[in-house]
Design a protein around this motif. Structure first.
Motif, PDB file in Angstrom:
ATOM      1  N   VAL A 193       0.724  -1.270   0.296  1.00 53.25           N
ATOM      2  CA  VAL A 193       0.159  -0.149  -0.297  1.00 53.25           C
ATOM      3  C   VAL A 193       0.700   1.544  -0.250  1.00 53.25           C
ATOM      4  O   VAL A 193       1.613   1.486   1.132  1.00 53.25           O
ATOM      5  CB  VAL A 193      -0.685   0.102   1.145  1.00 53.25           C
ATOM      6  CG1 VAL A 193      -1.425   1.632   1.345  1.00 53.25           C
ATOM      7  CG2 VAL A 193      -2.048  -1.451   1.302  1.00 53.25           C
ATOM      8  N   PHE A 194       0.944   1.965  -0.940  1.00 54.65           N
ATOM      9  CA  PHE A 194       1.325   3.408  -0.986  1.00 54.65           C
ATOM     10  C   PHE A 194       0.301   4.573  -0.206  1.00 54.65           C
ATOM     11  O   PHE A 194      -0.422   4.744  -0.384  1.00 54.65           O
ATOM     12  CB  PHE A 194       1.861   4.075  -2.859  1.00 54.65           C
ATOM     13  CG  PHE A 194       2.883   2.978  -3.611  1.00 54.65           C
ATOM     14  CD1 PHE A 194       3.439   3.467  -3.958  1.00 54.65           C
ATOM     15  CD2 PHE A 194       2.163   1.583  -4.032  1.00 54.65           C
ATOM     16  CE1 PHE A 194       4.509   2.513  -3.991  1.00 54.65           C
ATOM     17  CE2 PHE A 194       2.819   0.547  -4.570  1.00 54.65           C
ATOM     18  CZ  PHE A 194       3.895   0.859  -4.913  1.00 54.65           C
ATOM     19  N   PRO A 195       1.373   5.273  -0.106  1.00 63.46           N
ATOM     20  CA  PRO A 195       1.141   6.697   0.918  1.00 63.46           C
ATOM     21  C   PRO A 195      -0.039   6.807  -0.587  1.00 63.46           C
ATOM     22  O   PRO A 195      -0.142   7.272  -1.357  1.00 63.46           O
ATOM     23  CB  PRO A 195       2.412   7.787   1.332  1.00 63.46           C
ATOM     24  CG  PRO A 195       3.495   6.603   0.792  1.00 63.46           C
ATOM     25  CD  PRO A 195       2.768   5.427  -0.372  1.00 63.46           C
ATOM     26  N   ALA A 196      -1.214   7.763  -0.122  1.00 67.33           N
ATOM     27  CA  ALA A 196      -2.234   8.193  -0.758  1.00 67.33           C
ATOM     28  C   ALA A 196      -1.555  10.104  -1.087  1.00 67.33           C
ATOM     29  O   ALA A 196      -0.718  10.197  -0.436  1.00 67.33           O
ATOM     30  CB  ALA A 196      -3.166   8.811   1.109  1.00 67.33           C
ATOM     31  N   ALA A 197      -2.517   9.843  -2.547  1.00 70.50           N
ATOM     32  CA  ALA A 197      -1.871  11.324  -3.464  1.00 70.50           C
ATOM     33  C   ALA A 197      -2.210  12.213  -2.668  1.00 70.50           C
ATOM     34  O   ALA A 197      -3.603  12.113  -1.695  1.00 70.50           O
ATOM     35  CB  ALA A 197      -2.336  10.523  -4.202  1.00 70.50           C
ATOM     36  N   VAL A 198      -1.152  13.826  -2.666  1.00 74.08           N
ATOM     37  CA  VAL A 198      -2.278  14.556  -2.109  1.00 74.08           C
ATOM     38  C   VAL A 198      -1.982  15.462  -3.743  1.00 74.08           C
ATOM     39  O   VAL A 198      -3.488  16.270  -3.322  1.00 74.08           O
ATOM     40  CB  VAL A 198      -0.702  15.693  -1.209  1.00 74.08           C
ATOM     41  CG1 VAL A 198      -0.435  16.910  -0.734  1.00 74.08           C
ATOM     42  CG2 VAL A 198      -0.070  14.444  -0.707  1.00 74.08           C
TER      43      VAL A 198
END
Length: 132
Positions: free
Chosen positions: A69-74
């Motif tokens: 799981v990748f960090p949330a896009a900003v």
């Protein structure tokens, strides 16, 4: 199955050792280790070490045992077309790469602010086939 496939796979993608999964908006050219890595202020390669080995009649496959799981896009929307596995969180040596696939078809995924790109368990695979 010859032991060379398993030995080679363990050498480039060892179980229990962090490798770094990256996302790309363009194709990754393996010979030149080039492509356009996703650019977002929330993006970072994901350290991952939970691989599962599946031995078939004429192949051996290493697949993610749990979700990546990748960090949330900003920032704004980003299109993900390829993945790559590196031996470092920045720079490093390319281990493997491939296109994003869904249901056996090459595809692309769009993520926007707040979205987290993920590879569910057993959806990212590296395969070594006998005789190749």
């Amino acid at each position: 199955m010859a032991g060379l496939g398993a030995t080679g796979l363990e050498r480039v993608l060892p179980v229990g050792t962090d490798v770094y999964v990256a996302l790309y908006s363009t194709e990754v050219v393996i010979t030149t280790e080039s492509g356009t890595e996703v650019s977002d202020s929330g993006y970072a390669r994901v350290a991952f070490d939970d691989w599962k080995t599946v031995v078939g009649a004429s192949s051996i496959r290493r697949t993610n045992n749990t979700a990546i799981v990748f960090p949330a896009a900003v920032d704004g929307k980003v299109t993900v077309r390829w993945w790559a596995i590196w031996d470092a969180d920045i720079g490093g040596n390319l281990i493997a790469a491939g296109p994003i696939m869904v249901g056996g078809n090459i595809t692309e995924e769009e993520i926007g602010p707040g979205d987290q790109f993920r590879f569910d368990a057993e959806t990212l695979s590296i395969v070594v086939e006998d005789g190749i």
